[in-house]
Design a protein around this motif. Structure first.
Motif, PDB file in Angstrom:
ATOM      1  N   LEU A  52       0.857  -1.185   0.000  1.00  0.00           N
ATOM      2  CA  LEU A  52       0.000   0.000   0.000  1.00  0.00           C
ATOM      3  C   LEU A  52       0.889   1.229   0.000  1.00  0.00           C
ATOM      4  O   LEU A  52       2.078   1.149   0.326  1.00  0.00           O
TER       5      LEU A  52
ATOM      6  N   GLN B 162      -3.608   9.417   3.788  1.00  0.00           N
ATOM      7  CA  GLN B 162      -4.284   8.913   2.592  1.00  0.00           C
ATOM      8  C   GLN B 162      -3.703   7.547   2.263  1.00  0.00           C
ATOM      9  O   GLN B 162      -2.496   7.418   2.075  1.00  0.00           O
ATOM     10  N   VAL B 163      -4.556   6.533   2.210  1.00  0.00           N
ATOM     11  CA  VAL B 163      -4.134   5.176   1.881  1.00  0.00           C
ATOM     12  C   VAL B 163      -4.568   4.904   0.446  1.00  0.00           C
ATOM     13  O   VAL B 163      -5.720   5.119   0.091  1.00  0.00           O
ATOM     14  N   GLU B 164      -3.638   4.425  -0.364  1.00  0.00           N
ATOM     15  CA  GLU B 164      -3.924   4.128  -1.767  1.00  0.00           C
ATOM     16  C   GLU B 164      -3.229   2.846  -2.187  1.00  0.00           C
ATOM     17  O   GLU B 164      -2.286   2.390  -1.534  1.00  0.00           O
TER      18      GLU B 164
ATOM     19  N   LEU C   5      -3.787  -2.843   6.791  1.00  0.00           N
ATOM     20  CA  LEU C   5      -4.545  -1.600   6.997  1.00  0.00           C
ATOM     21  C   LEU C   5      -4.462  -1.146   8.444  1.00  0.00           C
ATOM     22  O   LEU C   5      -4.361   0.063   8.707  1.00  0.00           O
TER      23      LEU C   5
ATOM     24  N   LEU D  88      -9.320   6.869   2.289  1.00  0.00           N
ATOM     25  CA  LEU D  88      -8.879   6.064   1.154  1.00  0.00           C
ATOM     26  C   LEU D  88      -9.947   6.118   0.090  1.00  0.00           C
ATOM     27  O   LEU D  88     -11.075   6.534   0.347  1.00  0.00           O
ATOM     28  N   THR D  89      -9.568   5.729  -1.087  1.00  0.00           N
ATOM     29  CA  THR D  89     -10.539   5.586  -2.166  1.00  0.00           C
ATOM     30  C   THR D  89     -10.434   4.160  -2.684  1.00  0.00           C
ATOM     31  O   THR D  89      -9.401   3.506  -2.555  1.00  0.00           O
ATOM     32  N   THR D  90     -11.532   3.701  -3.242  1.00  0.00           N
ATOM     33  CA  THR D  90     -11.539   2.408  -3.907  1.00  0.00           C
ATOM     34  C   THR D  90     -12.473   2.526  -5.099  1.00  0.00           C
ATOM     35  O   THR D  90     -13.451   3.292  -5.063  1.00  0.00           O
TER      36      THR D  90
ATOM     37  N   TYR E  60     -13.206  -2.628   3.608  1.00  0.00           N
ATOM     38  CA  TYR E  60     -12.905  -1.356   4.272  1.00  0.00           C
ATOM     39  C   TYR E  60     -13.976  -1.013   5.304  1.00  0.00           C
ATOM     40  O   TYR E  60     -13.666  -0.524   6.393  1.00  0.00           O
TER      41      TYR E  60
END
Length: 150
Positions: A66, A83-85, A103, A120-122, A133
């Motif tokens: 990640l 921000q996790v991507e 995570l 985060l976005t997915t 999530y």
């Protein structure tokens, strides 16, 4: 499982993880040698203290990754966000709890840094990822929009 900062030697495994799904297969190029764009992006991430590309390793094998970025903001009284991507887990490790631990590691890093929020976005088509999530306490509180540039 250990989580560590990625090294250049990890890039082929990381890019292979990115490419190992329907969406990634259309976007990533797993070649030997890797396209120079990956090396340039890795160097930019590595050299910027606000960004970390990490890998999860089990028995010497890269099985997850990640990117964790720290974003300063004026909102929320000037609170920094994490921000996790680009969260990926190897197909053979999915369902093993490795993604959850990865995570949780990222959230712990954000907490230790004093962040006020982890976001985060997915992709909207990734129903399993959204459920995953949500099981970690993330809520779908905003609608993200993107504009691809040529």
């Amino acid at each position: 499982m250990i989580v560590r900062d990625a090294e250049e030697r990890d890039l082929p495994a990381v890019v292979a993880l990115y490419a190992d799904d329907e969406l990634g297969a259309t976007r990533e190029q797993v070649e030997d040698p890797l396209p120079a764009e990956y090396l340039r992006a890795f160097a930019a991430i590595r050299d910027d203290p606000r960004h970390r590309l990490v890998v999860a390793e089990v028995e010497g094998e890269v099985v997850g990754t990640l990117q964790l970025s720290f974003v300063p903001h004026l909102v929320r009284r000037g609170g920094e966000r994490a921000q996790v991507e680009a969260v990926r887990v190897a197909a053979g490790q999915r369902g093993s709890g490795l993604g959850r631990r990865l995570l949780e590691w990222a959230v712990d890093q954000a907490r230790e840094r004093g962040c006020v929020l982890v976001q985060l976005t997915t992709d909207a088509t990734r129903a399993d990822a959204r459920r995953f999530y949500a099981s970690l306490g993330f809520t779908a509180s905003h609608v993200g929009m993107k504009l691809p540039l040529p």
